[in-house]
Design a protein around this motif. Sequence first.
Motif, short mmCIF file in Angstrom:
data_model
loop_
_atom_site.label_atom_id
_atom_site.label_comp_id
_atom_site.label_asym_id
_atom_site.label_seq_id
_atom_site.Cartn_x
_atom_site.Cartn_y
_atom_site.Cartn_z
N ASP B 27 0.82 -1.20 0.00
CA ASP B 27 0.00 0.00 0.00
C ASP B 27 0.86 1.26 0.00
N ALA B 28 2.01 1.18 0.69
CA ALA B 28 2.86 2.36 0.81
C ALA B 28 3.39 2.83 -0.53
N VAL B 29 3.58 1.90 -1.46
CA VAL B 29 4.17 2.31 -2.74
C VAL B 29 3.13 2.38 -3.86
N ARG B 30 1.85 2.42 -3.49
CA ARG B 30 0.81 2.40 -4.51
C ARG B 30 0.87 3.65 -5.39
N ASP B 31 1.00 4.81 -4.80
CA ASP B 31 1.15 6.03 -5.58
C ASP B 31 1.96 7.05 -4.77
N ASP B 32 2.19 8.16 -5.40
CA ASP B 32 3.02 9.20 -4.79
C ASP B 32 2.52 9.62 -3.41
N ALA B 33 1.19 9.82 -3.32
CA ALA B 33 0.63 10.30 -2.06
C ALA B 33 0.79 9.26 -0.95
N SER B 34 0.59 7.98 -1.30
CA SER B 34 0.73 6.93 -0.29
C SER B 34 2.18 6.84 0.21
N PHE B 38 3.40 7.34 3.98
CA PHE B 38 4.16 6.30 4.68
C PHE B 38 5.47 6.85 5.24
N LEU B 39 6.22 7.57 4.40
CA LEU B 39 7.53 8.06 4.86
C LEU B 39 7.38 9.09 5.97
N HIS B 40 6.35 9.93 5.86
CA HIS B 40 6.17 10.94 6.91
C HIS B 40 5.50 10.34 8.15
N GLY B 41 5.00 9.13 8.02
CA GLY B 41 4.40 8.47 9.19
C GLY B 41 5.41 7.67 10.00
N ASP B 173 18.62 10.99 -6.31
CA ASP B 173 18.45 12.39 -6.69
C ASP B 173 18.07 13.17 -5.43
N ARG B 174 19.09 13.77 -4.81
CA ARG B 174 18.82 14.48 -3.54
C ARG B 174 17.92 15.68 -3.75
N GLY B 175 18.06 16.32 -4.89
CA GLY B 175 17.20 17.47 -5.17
C GLY B 175 15.74 17.06 -5.16
N ALA B 176 15.44 15.93 -5.83
CA ALA B 176 14.06 15.45 -5.86
C ALA B 176 13.61 15.07 -4.45
N PHE B 177 14.49 14.42 -3.70
CA PHE B 177 14.12 14.00 -2.34
C PHE B 177 13.80 15.21 -1.48
N LEU B 178 14.66 16.21 -1.54
CA LEU B 178 14.49 17.38 -0.65
C LEU B 178 13.29 18.23 -1.05
N THR B 179 12.84 18.12 -2.30
CA THR B 179 11.62 18.86 -2.66
C THR B 179 10.37 17.99 -2.48
N GLY B 180 10.58 16.79 -1.93
CA GLY B 180 9.42 15.95 -1.60
C GLY B 180 8.92 15.12 -2.77
N ARG B 181 9.68 15.06 -3.87
CA ARG B 181 9.25 14.23 -4.99
C ARG B 181 9.74 12.80 -4.78
N TYR B 182 9.16 12.17 -3.75
CA TYR B 182 9.63 10.83 -3.36
C TYR B 182 9.37 9.80 -4.44
N GLY B 183 8.23 9.96 -5.15
CA GLY B 183 7.87 9.01 -6.19
C GLY B 183 8.93 8.97 -7.28
N GLN B 184 9.46 10.14 -7.59
CA GLN B 184 10.49 10.20 -8.63
C GLN B 184 11.76 9.46 -8.19
N ASP B 214 15.79 12.50 10.42
CA ASP B 214 14.47 12.13 9.91
C ASP B 214 14.56 11.84 8.41
N ASN B 215 15.30 12.68 7.68
CA ASN B 215 15.47 12.45 6.25
C ASN B 215 16.25 11.17 5.98
N VAL B 216 17.25 10.90 6.81
CA VAL B 216 18.04 9.68 6.62
C VAL B 216 17.12 8.47 6.78
N ARG B 217 16.27 8.51 7.78
CA ARG B 217 15.35 7.39 7.99
C ARG B 217 14.40 7.25 6.80
N ARG B 218 13.82 8.36 6.35
CA ARG B 218 12.87 8.30 5.22
C ARG B 218 13.56 7.81 3.96
N ALA B 219 14.75 8.33 3.68
CA ALA B 219 15.45 7.93 2.46
C ALA B 219 15.84 6.46 2.53
#
Lengths: 480, 332
Positions: B27-34, B38-41, B173-184, B214-219
Amino acid sequence: MTDHTVWDYAPAPESRDLANLKPAYRMFVDGEFVEGTGEPLKSINPGTEEVLAEVSTAGPSDVDAAVRAARRAHEGPWGSMRGSERAKYVYRIARLIQERGRELAVLESLDNGKPIRESRDVDVPTAAAHFFYHAGWADKLSHAGFGPDPRPLGVAGQVVPWNFPLLMAAWKIAPALATGNTVVLKPAETTPLSALVLAEIVAQAELPPGVVNVLPGAGDVGAALVGHAGVDKVAFTGSTEVGKLIQGQLAGTRKKLTLELGGKAANVVFDDAPLDQAVEGIVNGIFFNQGHVCCAGSRLLVQESVAEELLEKLRRRVSTLRVGDPLDKNTDVGAINSREQLDKIRELSAAGEAEGAERWTSACALPDRGFYFAPTIFSDVHQSMRIAREEIFGPVLSVLTFRTPDEAVAKANNTPYGLSAGIWTEKGSRILWMAQRMRAGVVWANTFNRFDPSAPFGGYQESGFGREGGRAGLEAYLDV
Amino acid sequence: MVAPSTPSSAEAPGTPAPGPPPPALADAVRDDASLRRFLHGLPGVDQVGVEGRSAALATRSIKRASKMWAIDTAISMVDLTTLEGADTPGKVRTLAAKARRPDPDQPDVPRVAAVCVYPDVVAAAVDGLAGTGVGVASVATAFPSGRSSLQVKLADTRYAVEAGATEIDMVIDRGAFLTGRYGQVFDEIVQIKHACGDAHLKVILETGELATYDNVRRASWLALLAGGDFVKTSTGKVSPAATLPVTQVMLQAVRDWRDLTGELRGVKPAGGIRTTKDAVKHLVAVHEVAGPEWLTPRLFRFGASSLLNDLLMQRRTQLTGHYSGPDYVTVD
């Protein structure tokens, strides 16, 4: 290499010789080490049950002599000394504690049973820090908020417990000296050695005779000291039971009293807590110093929605705690201080089982000799059980759950004690909301068991009254 | 988003074959929003607490037999690395010789885990390591910045794999990660993993640029969800690189991943670990945070260049009782 490797850390014992252990220790009165008239006691190494040394104890006449010596010193050189001069002596004690730090750490671990890692990294440096901090106050008391020229009380009779023998002596002696009082200190019966080495340091620092006196002995010596008519101020750290006796004994006298007694602190974990660090804080809260800590986080209150996950992490973490030889640098949990205390922990743990709490005990190996108790966690604990209400003073954690912040506050405060509390949440506003409602002298947020001489420490209700440390702590030794 | 292919941890004997992700993770990887939810949870990481725990782990006193074991284990975990503009096939062959036989005087010294190089010199490493069992790792995906198109990154990866790399160290892609584009970021890892074929994939988070724990954990979770076999701290080109608290947060991630899925994934701190003392502190963290089953080169690596010689010097000191000095180990 095999798939599941066992990496045993080789024993890494600190050298026992560093303690400069002597076969016999004597009490310190009026600047001299002298034999007491009491029955000598034998101090035991709780890690091995071997006798460490014979220690002379005080009889009633010795108590009288020590109080008189302290009075002479107060009326003589010490009471009239300028604050800046007093500060020099107190700084000197601080530096000598640092210089003799390894000796004190090893001696403390031998006599008390606490791991060398803790005596080396916590007890000794914090003891030195208390002297440094209070030395700084000695010439600034007129700026402390107690009037233009606050006066000392006179002679302080101080009785300290066995859980932090050197550190508690430092907590008592440092503010007393900085404010211009003289002291008679009674260390605990089972742990007199480090206080007597502190007396050596006092002599080495060339304090005038009688400013600090140390009288080893059992409860009767303490009772004689606090009851002595020549004592102006009594400071006691120990059990609530004895604290009540002292308060009764002192009622109606002119003596000032501060008490730092037991506790049954709640460590409250919300579902938005940093869970891995909360686990560390819970471990530090209850297994630090074998749980022989009056402010130990002995009641874990965890929000039901994360209770299972947290408990699983906690049990796994606690299984990695290394229990054993206090002098081994890799030991996390050392020896219980005495057989008597071990029996008490066993008795209360048995009561926990009998009352229906679910017991989990770490499968760690324990040494054959010495007083040891494996870290234990009780879950399914309810407020009505003894293990939720009584202070166990050992490595035993009681886990209760709650659903809402209000329930957490109600359960946390539902105790006759009120020494400390912990709050774990990433939400800053909830920390403040909780801290305002917790009836505890110290409230830690996202940490536990942190001590600093600039932070006042003390309790509510049956945890005592008066503060030690910080500006507030000076009041206990000033005539204000 | 693209579906993650199964990680190649089948290479690791004893590791349960990865099945479909458990429902919570699917479920966590179903789409960008999920993915974002998940990562912010994930539970936060308290900086003071994690650093305090690292400092406590660093006080462990590892002596005698346990130290000798740690040194040999650390040697076997080294990804011996050269990542310079000045690298040549000759330099890489020298490094390969060192990897095969780290200490010519001591034949019982274990081989290192892998040699780690740029894609264009992979062939030289393959040549120098043939038949030794030492892995050939190649950085890829526009290392170290990762600033290029996905096509270029995929081509970079295939280039290294075709040249014979058995392990690929990609950068996110750290730029994408830091702007919250996790799906990318997730999609990119999934596609690189696919391009790796049988090669092991290590995902470099470049934690020095992620800045918070927190970012290290999410990434870390992002990389694990996307099928990375290893999470790796750094490229070595950004400071701070590997630190004990960062490694600790990653070890927590692979431990929690195991609890959730039964799969064992690896951790590789890289950059800044130069001494035996540092390496032993990391091994203590592996032992006590993740667990003893991670004390194997299949699940823990050191990305390092100068660490190996310090390990060799300390190993000799353990055997002979005296310190011989840097002239007694080979400089490669």
